[in-house]
Design a protein around this motif. Structure first.
Motif, PDB file in Angstrom:
ATOM      1  N   ARG A 211       0.860  -1.188   0.000  1.00  0.00           N
ATOM      2  CA  ARG A 211       0.000   0.000   0.000  1.00  0.00           C
ATOM      3  C   ARG A 211       0.891   1.230   0.000  1.00  0.00           C
ATOM      4  NH1 ARG A 211      -4.596   0.675   4.536  1.00  0.00           N
ATOM      5  NH2 ARG A 211      -5.406  -1.083   3.288  1.00  0.00           N
ATOM      6  N   VAL A 212       0.617   2.151  -0.933  1.00  0.00           N
ATOM      7  CA  VAL A 212       1.459   3.322  -1.128  1.00  0.00           C
ATOM      8  C   VAL A 212       0.621   4.596  -1.023  1.00  0.00           C
ATOM      9  CG1 VAL A 212       3.013   4.496  -2.735  1.00  0.00           C
ATOM     10  CG2 VAL A 212       2.973   1.994  -2.647  1.00  0.00           C
ATOM     11  N   ALA A 213       1.174   5.593  -0.379  1.00  0.00           N
ATOM     12  CA  ALA A 213       0.501   6.892  -0.292  1.00  0.00           C
ATOM     13  C   ALA A 213       0.557   7.576  -1.658  1.00  0.00           C
ATOM     14  CB  ALA A 213       1.181   7.763   0.757  1.00  0.00           C
ATOM     15  N   ALA A 214      -0.615   7.795  -2.262  1.00  0.00           N
ATOM     16  CA  ALA A 214      -0.698   8.434  -3.582  1.00  0.00           C
ATOM     17  C   ALA A 214      -2.080   9.070  -3.722  1.00  0.00           C
ATOM     18  CB  ALA A 214      -0.455   7.413  -4.687  1.00  0.00           C
ATOM     19  N   PRO A 215      -2.323  10.188  -3.018  1.00  0.00           N
ATOM     20  CA  PRO A 215      -3.659  10.798  -2.958  1.00  0.00           C
ATOM     21  C   PRO A 215      -4.264  11.148  -4.313  1.00  0.00           C
ATOM     22  CG  PRO A 215      -2.197  11.780  -1.326  1.00  0.00           C
ATOM     23  CD  PRO A 215      -1.341  10.921  -2.215  1.00  0.00           C
ATOM     24  N   ARG A 216      -3.478  11.778  -5.196  1.00  0.00           N
ATOM     25  CA  ARG A 216      -4.012  12.203  -6.494  1.00  0.00           C
ATOM     26  C   ARG A 216      -4.355  10.991  -7.358  1.00  0.00           C
ATOM     27  NH1 ARG A 216       0.033  16.381  -9.090  1.00  0.00           N
ATOM     28  NH2 ARG A 216      -1.630  16.388 -10.670  1.00  0.00           N
ATOM     29  N   MET A 217      -3.522   9.971  -7.304  1.00  0.00           N
ATOM     30  CA  MET A 217      -3.752   8.776  -8.097  1.00  0.00           C
ATOM     31  C   MET A 217      -4.993   8.025  -7.611  1.00  0.00           C
ATOM     32  SD  MET A 217      -0.863   5.916  -9.015  1.00  0.00           S
ATOM     33  CE  MET A 217       0.359   7.218  -8.873  1.00  0.00           C
ATOM     34  N   ALA A 218      -5.164   7.978  -6.301  1.00  0.00           N
ATOM     35  CA  ALA A 218      -6.296   7.262  -5.720  1.00  0.00           C
ATOM     36  C   ALA A 218      -7.630   7.876  -6.147  1.00  0.00           C
ATOM     37  CB  ALA A 218      -6.187   7.252  -4.196  1.00  0.00           C
ATOM     38  N   LYS A 219      -7.632   9.171  -6.411  1.00  0.00           N
ATOM     39  CA  LYS A 219      -8.871   9.840  -6.823  1.00  0.00           C
ATOM     40  C   LYS A 219      -9.239   9.552  -8.270  1.00  0.00           C
ATOM     41  CE  LYS A 219      -8.442  13.701  -3.564  1.00  0.00           C
ATOM     42  NZ  LYS A 219      -8.292  15.173  -3.411  1.00  0.00           N
ATOM     43  N   LYS A 220      -8.286   9.090  -9.062  1.00  0.00           N
ATOM     44  CA  LYS A 220      -8.508   8.878 -10.487  1.00  0.00           C
ATOM     45  C   LYS A 220      -8.559   7.405 -10.891  1.00  0.00           C
ATOM     46  CE  LYS A 220      -8.373  13.301 -11.582  1.00  0.00           C
ATOM     47  NZ  LYS A 220      -9.525  14.010 -12.190  1.00  0.00           N
ATOM     48  N   ALA A 221      -8.189   6.506 -10.005  1.00  0.00           N
ATOM     49  CA  ALA A 221      -8.062   5.089 -10.359  1.00  0.00           C
ATOM     50  C   ALA A 221      -9.413   4.439 -10.659  1.00  0.00           C
ATOM     51  CB  ALA A 221      -7.368   4.329  -9.240  1.00  0.00           C
ATOM     52  N   HIS A 222      -9.401   3.521 -11.640  1.00  0.00           N
ATOM     53  CA  HIS A 222     -10.578   2.724 -11.977  1.00  0.00           C
ATOM     54  C   HIS A 222     -10.169   1.260 -12.114  1.00  0.00           C
ATOM     55  CE1 HIS A 222     -11.970   6.745 -13.255  1.00  0.00           C
ATOM     56  NE2 HIS A 222     -13.180   6.285 -12.968  1.00  0.00           N
ATOM     57  N   ALA A 223     -11.125   0.380 -11.955  1.00  0.00           N
ATOM     58  CA  ALA A 223     -10.867  -1.049 -12.089  1.00  0.00           C
ATOM     59  C   ALA A 223     -10.300  -1.370 -13.462  1.00  0.00           C
ATOM     60  CB  ALA A 223     -12.156  -1.841 -11.855  1.00  0.00           C
ATOM     61  N   GLY A 224      -9.250  -2.184 -13.488  1.00  0.00           N
ATOM     62  CA  GLY A 224      -8.632  -2.589 -14.741  1.00  0.00           C
ATOM     63  C   GLY A 224      -7.429  -1.760 -15.139  1.00  0.00           C
ATOM     64  N   GLN A 225      -7.262  -0.580 -14.541  1.00  0.00           N
ATOM     65  CA  GLN A 225      -6.126   0.266 -14.889  1.00  0.00           C
ATOM     66  C   GLN A 225      -4.867  -0.174 -14.143  1.00  0.00           C
ATOM     67  OE1 GLN A 225      -8.096   4.191 -14.125  1.00  0.00           O
ATOM     68  NE2 GLN A 225      -7.512   4.602 -16.248  1.00  0.00           N
ATOM     69  N   PHE A 226      -3.725   0.401 -14.554  1.00  0.00           N
ATOM     70  CA  PHE A 226      -2.471   0.005 -13.936  1.00  0.00           C
ATOM     71  C   PHE A 226      -1.593   1.220 -13.647  1.00  0.00           C
ATOM     72  CE2 PHE A 226      -1.675   0.059 -18.482  1.00  0.00           C
ATOM     73  CZ  PHE A 226      -0.386   0.546 -18.624  1.00  0.00           C
ATOM     74  N   LEU A 227      -0.516   0.988 -12.919  1.00  0.00           N
ATOM     75  CA  LEU A 227       0.445   2.024 -12.583  1.00  0.00           C
ATOM     76  C   LEU A 227       1.840   1.573 -13.004  1.00  0.00           C
ATOM     77  CD1 LEU A 227       2.205   1.072  -9.789  1.00  0.00           C
ATOM     78  CD2 LEU A 227      -0.126   1.214  -8.868  1.00  0.00           C
TER      79      LEU A 227
END
Length: 278
Positions: free
Chosen positions: A18-34
């Motif tokens: 688990r990683v702190a990433a506030p901006r990313m967490a607001k935009k993430a959707h199922a199926g996407q990747f980092l």
């Protein structure tokens, strides 16, 4: 720099971070990747979002130790920092129909879980088929059990959990009974191939996530090149989701077999197991 907030070990080689990433967490959707880089000299590697929380500002991904980068990552601890984390990337998953079966095999369960959760939140009637070689390689079982599923099926090659066999066993029974409108699958290439063949036999639409075959996440390396409907696609930039009945699975498997890796050996084992069940 991105701080590791939590580290969980599922088995000898499978971990969740688990990683702190506030901006990313607001935009993430199922199926996407980092895309992640552990340190300044590390390589960039893709991981699918296994979970995220926009309110608390974190994202999670799951990985298996297979090489230098994942070994390095497995040795990092809570409080340590990752050099780079970029995302979300890729197209969000969409699945048509009211009755949906979600299939996840091995570490692919990390991808299947947020998809199943999303479909449940959309009010669909969701069944999940979990598959692994052995009980110790099943992950996220409690998380799946907490979802409002129609059915949860567990299969293991050696019978140490659930029914002995592979995911196409329950899938075929569901298709025969006409209890499904569409299927989503993710996992080893042979698992997705035989899931696609099973669905095609019963004329059930099926989507395959090709997240597991990605390497650099930009399309430049060509490792996730795949033929879909006679056209060349790249899982990272064109997908990762594709109509599984249009994927040239034999070509994809042949290219993967050229890499002498643990994953290639596992794929061969799964191909043989699926073939025996058919």
């Amino acid at each position: 720099m991105y701080q590791i907030l939590k580290k969980t070990q599922f088995s000898e080689k499978v971990f969740e971070v688990r990683v702190a990433a506030p901006r990313m967490a607001k935009k993430a959707h199922a199926g996407q990747f980092l895309m992640m880089r552990a340190n300044e000299t590390g390589e960039r590697v893709p991981f699918t979002f296994a979970n995220w929380n926009a309110d608390e500002g974190w994202i999670e991904f799951i990985f298996m130790v297979v090489g230098k980068t994942t070994r390095c990552l497995s040795q990092m601890n809570e409080g340590d920092y990752l050099q780079d984390v970029t995302g979300p990337l890729g197209c969000p998953t969409t699945v048509e129909g009211d009755r949906v079966v979600v299939i996840g095999g091995g570490v692919g369960l990390a991808i299947a879980y947020p998809v199943a959760r999303m479909l449940c939140e959309q009010g669909k009637r969701v069944s999940v088929i979990m598959g692994a070689r052995t009980k110790d390689l099943l992950i996220l079982t409690e998380q799946f059990e907490a979802l409002p599923l129609e059915h949860l099926y567990i299969t293991t090659d050696d019978g140490t959990a659930g029914e002995q066999g592979v995911v196409t066993g329950p899938l075929e029974r569901i298709c025969q009974a006409g209890e499904v409108d569409s299927v989503f699958c993710v996992g080893p290439v042979p698992m997705m191939k035989f899931s696609a063949l099973t669905c095609e036999k019963y004329e059930v639409p099926v989507i395959a996530s090709l997240n597991p075959i990605m390497v650099d996440g930009t399309g430049m390396c060509g490792c996730c090149r795949v033929e879909v409907g006679g056209k060349t696609k790249f899982a990272c930039v064109d997908g990762p989701d594709f109509d599984a009945t249009q994927v040239d699975w034999n070509d994809l498997a042949a290219r993967q077999a050229s890499y002498k890796t643990e994953e290639a050996a596992a794929n061969k084992h799964y191909e043989e197991a699926c073939a025996c069940q058919k």
